[in-house]
Scaffold this active site. Structure first.
Site, PDB file in Angstrom:
ATOM      1  N   LYS A   1       0.826  -1.088  -0.052  1.00  0.00           N
ATOM      2  CA  LYS A   1       0.542   0.370   0.369  1.00  0.00           C
ATOM      3  C   LYS A   1       0.957   1.312   0.317  1.00  0.00           C
ATOM      4  O   LYS A   1       2.230   1.034   0.685  1.00  0.00           O
ATOM      5  CB  LYS A   1      -0.875   0.041   0.980  1.00  0.00           C
ATOM      6  CG  LYS A   1      -0.289  -0.133   2.416  1.00  0.00           C
ATOM      7  CD  LYS A   1       0.604   0.088   3.023  1.00  0.00           C
ATOM      8  CE  LYS A   1       1.089   1.982   3.494  1.00  0.00           C
ATOM      9  NZ  LYS A   1       1.998   2.338   4.273  1.00  0.00           N
TER      10      LYS A   1
ATOM     11  N   TYR B   1      -4.512   4.061   6.239  1.00  0.00           N
ATOM     12  CA  TYR B   1      -5.338   3.459   6.858  1.00  0.00           C
ATOM     13  C   TYR B   1      -6.572   3.368   7.361  1.00  0.00           C
ATOM     14  O   TYR B   1      -7.296   3.393   7.532  1.00  0.00           O
ATOM     15  CB  TYR B   1      -4.200   3.579   8.893  1.00  0.00           C
ATOM     16  CG  TYR B   1      -2.892   2.175   7.661  1.00  0.00           C
ATOM     17  CD1 TYR B   1      -3.317   1.083   7.762  1.00  0.00           C
ATOM     18  CD2 TYR B   1      -1.867   2.493   7.680  1.00  0.00           C
ATOM     19  CE1 TYR B   1      -1.922  -0.155   7.262  1.00  0.00           C
ATOM     20  CE2 TYR B   1      -0.971   2.084   6.648  1.00  0.00           C
ATOM     21  CZ  TYR B   1      -0.883   1.101   7.178  1.00  0.00           C
ATOM     22  OH  TYR B   1       0.472   0.111   7.334  1.00  0.00           O
TER      23      TYR B   1
HETATM   24  P1  NAD Z   1      12.532   1.510   2.667  1.00  0.00           P
HETATM   25  O1  NAD Z   1      12.223   2.852   2.297  1.00  0.00           O
HETATM   26  O2  NAD Z   1      12.585   0.616   3.513  1.00  0.00           O
HETATM   27  O3  NAD Z   1      12.377   0.439   1.690  1.00  0.00           O
HETATM   28  C1  NAD Z   1      12.234   0.987   0.382  1.00  0.00           C
HETATM   29  C2  NAD Z   1      13.098  -0.275  -0.443  1.00  0.00           C
HETATM   30  O4  NAD Z   1      12.993  -0.114  -2.014  1.00  0.00           O
HETATM   31  C3  NAD Z   1      14.681   0.106   0.189  1.00  0.00           C
HETATM   32  O5  NAD Z   1      15.524  -1.085  -0.171  1.00  0.00           O
HETATM   33  C4  NAD Z   1      15.166   0.851  -1.359  1.00  0.00           C
HETATM   34  O6  NAD Z   1      17.083  -0.058  -1.812  1.00  0.00           O
HETATM   35  C5  NAD Z   1      14.450  -0.064  -2.112  1.00  0.00           C
HETATM   36  N1  NAD Z   1      14.423   0.767  -3.586  1.00  0.00           N
HETATM   37  C6  NAD Z   1      14.798   0.355  -4.873  1.00  0.00           C
HETATM   38  N2  NAD Z   1      14.696   1.321  -5.707  1.00  0.00           N
HETATM   39  C7  NAD Z   1      14.502   2.421  -4.795  1.00  0.00           C
HETATM   40  C8  NAD Z   1      14.661   4.027  -5.416  1.00  0.00           C
HETATM   41  N3  NAD Z   1      14.457   4.632  -6.324  1.00  0.00           N
HETATM   42  N4  NAD Z   1      14.667   5.252  -3.891  1.00  0.00           N
HETATM   43  C9  NAD Z   1      14.450   4.614  -3.244  1.00  0.00           C
HETATM   44  N5  NAD Z   1      14.750   3.079  -2.212  1.00  0.00           N
HETATM   45  C10 NAD Z   1      14.505   2.568  -3.705  1.00  0.00           C
HETATM   46  O7  NAD Z   1      10.536   1.771   2.907  1.00  0.00           O
HETATM   47  P2  NAD Z   1       9.606   0.812   3.652  1.00  0.00           P
HETATM   48  O8  NAD Z   1       9.555   1.108   4.872  1.00  0.00           O
HETATM   49  O9  NAD Z   1      10.164  -1.151   3.359  1.00  0.00           O
HETATM   50  O10 NAD Z   1       8.667   0.562   2.485  1.00  0.00           O
HETATM   51  C11 NAD Z   1       8.262   0.258   0.814  1.00  0.00           C
HETATM   52  C12 NAD Z   1       6.654  -0.224   0.866  1.00  0.00           C
HETATM   53  O11 NAD Z   1       6.466  -0.907   2.146  1.00  0.00           O
HETATM   54  C13 NAD Z   1       6.218   0.977   1.159  1.00  0.00           C
HETATM   55  O12 NAD Z   1       5.221   1.191  -0.491  1.00  0.00           O
HETATM   56  C14 NAD Z   1       5.425   1.488   2.053  1.00  0.00           C
HETATM   57  O13 NAD Z   1       4.090   2.180   2.362  1.00  0.00           O
HETATM   58  C15 NAD Z   1       5.323   0.137   2.124  1.00  0.00           C
HETATM   59  N6  NAD Z   1       4.513  -0.542   3.692  1.00  0.00           N
HETATM   60  C16 NAD Z   1       4.216  -1.001   3.681  1.00  0.00           C
HETATM   61  C17 NAD Z   1       3.933  -1.571   5.742  1.00  0.00           C
HETATM   62  C18 NAD Z   1       2.630  -2.292   5.940  1.00  0.00           C
HETATM   63  O14 NAD Z   1       2.537  -2.750   7.294  1.00  0.00           O
HETATM   64  N7  NAD Z   1       1.797  -2.839   5.056  1.00  0.00           N
HETATM   65  C19 NAD Z   1       4.795  -1.021   6.302  1.00  0.00           C
HETATM   66  C20 NAD Z   1       6.157  -0.320   5.338  1.00  0.00           C
HETATM   67  C21 NAD Z   1       6.008  -0.079   4.248  1.00  0.00           C
END
Ligand code: NAD
Length: 368
Positions: A136, A221
């Site tokens: 999401k 949410y």
């Molecule tokens: P994060 O920054 O920790 O991870 C993102 C990942 O994407 C990294 O490993 C990064 O290297 C990679 N990536 C690939 N291309 C990229 C670019 N061009 N720029 C930046 N990063 C890039 O973020 P996260 O917290 O893991 O969030 C990722 C997704 O998951 C988002 O869409 C967020 O909304 C979603 N999320 C969902 C929940 C949930 O409970 N459902 C919780 C947290 C995050």
């Protein structure tokens, strides 16, 4: 409702034979055993914070298994290979992952990259002929979301959105009470979703990668929760934005938005989405026969809450473990989830987000 111990025992012990048909309003039956069920073999794209959480949770899955990775960071790939036993042939980067179409050992890709990349990543996975689970928000606007739904349909692959709360037992306890009429006619929902965001240089504060601000990340949410708690689709929204730090929250990156939604039966929702306040994770649902309140309501848990009948008692689970087992059943067996998690469901939230942003700009009521 049985005890937590009984529930976990049922999760662990196998009683095969009956086909698993999906959710029929009984939480314990739904999460009963999965032995001999086909295994969904998943590659995770984006090995960041949430990807790591999902991978760890999947270690306890009965029907889903992490078998591959897609990452732009070779050192992360090596670390994940050794931690999860992932073979070289199931490792890809962002340039070559279209080749996954030639890999018969991967069934689905879970896209866990920044929001602004979901559209491109999901479409490429779909065109490689693999089912897609997307985090999401599914995309950064409804136009992108519509295209993703269409491409997945055209390619004959399933598109699911990582709505883990749709499988969370205490959430389902409240939803079941509402569905059974125990709360009566629903009149009001309140959703408070927020946290204080830190590092100003992260992608969540970059319009291109985030698609917006708090609304895209955490406000969603309250939008999604309002829909499954009230049990209807909103027909109008109004919204007001407040920005206290225009340096940190640049043009197009919302810090705080209050919004209201109106539902066909007359219920209204009043919600807050913010990146500037901690301890905001609360749902309140009011009907003419009862109420439910949950706090935390969407965090990783344990979810806590009570209704007019007493405390919520459904088992505490690891959200992503239960989600991925359930999604395996949806993808491989066509099972019905307790609350939809398909691309159309993701699109509904995106249409509401579009309407909220429009309402902020026009300072008026916007039809959804
Ligand atoms: P994060 O920054 O920790 O991870 C993102 C990942 O994407 C990294 O490993 C990064 O290297 C990679 N990536 C690939 N291309 C990229 C670019 N061009 N720029 C930046 N990063 C890039 O973020 P996260 O917290 O893991 O969030 C990722 C997704 O998951 C988002 O869409 C967020 O909304 C979603 N999320 C969902 C929940 C949930 O409970 N459902 C919780 C947290 C995050």
């Amino acid at each position: 409702m049985g005890s937590r111990r009984d529930f976990l025992k049922k999760l662990a012990v196998s009683t095969v034979s009956l086909p698993i048909l999906g959710y029929s309003g009984n939480i314990e039956n739904y999460f009963s055993t999965y032995e001999n069920a086909p295994l969904l073999r998943v590659a995770i794209m984006g090995l960041g914070n949430y990807g790591t959480r999902v991978a760890n949770a999947m270690e306890s899955c009965k029907r889903a298994k992490l078998v591959g990775v897609i990452s732009g960071t070779p050192s992360k790939i090596v670390a994940w290979q050794s931690k999860y036993g992932i073979p070289d042939k199931n490792c890809y980067n962002y340039e070559n992952f279209d080749n996954i179409k030639n890999n018969p050992d991967i069934d689905a890709v879970y896209v866990i990259t920044p929001n602004g990349l979901h559209h491109n990543h999901v479409i490429r996975v779909a065109k490689a002929g693999k089912h897609v689970i997307c985090e999401k928000p599914m995309a950064i606007n409804a136009r992108e979301g519509e295209e993703m739904v269409k491409v997945c349909k055209d390619e004959g692959v399933k598109l699911l959105v990582g709505y883990r709360m749709h499988f969370e037992p205490r959430t389902l306890e409240v939803v079941d009470m509402r569905r059974n009429g125990e709360l009566g006619k629903i009149m009001f929902f309140q959703g408070l979703s927020g946290f204080r965001i830190g590092n100003p240089n992260q992608w969540r504060l970059d319009k291109e990668l985030a698609g917006g601000g708090a609304m895209m990340d955490i406000g969603i949410y309250s939008i999604n929760g309002a829909r499954y708690m009230v049990g209807e689709e909103p027909i109008w929204v109004t919204a007001q934005e407040t920005k206290t730090d225009p340096v940190k929250f640049k043009e197009g990156v919302d810090e705080t938005i209050q919004f209201q939604m109106g539902f066909p039966n007359g219920a209204v929702a009043s919600c807050l989405s913010t990146y500037s306040m901690n301890n905001l994770d609360r749902f309140y649902l009011n009907g003419d026969k009862g109420f439910a309140e949950m706090q935390p309501s969407t965090g990783y848990g344990p979810i806590q809450g009570r209704t007019n009948k007493g405390p919520l008692t459904a088992p505490i689970v690891t959200h992503q473990t239960v989600q991925m087992d359930a999604m395996a059943g949806i993808i491989l067996n066509g099972e019905k989830p307790p609350i939809p998690v398909d691309g159309e469901e993701g699109l509904k939230d995106l249409k509401i987000i579009d309407a909220i942003y429009k309402a902020v700009k026009t300072d008026g009521s916007v039809k959804v």
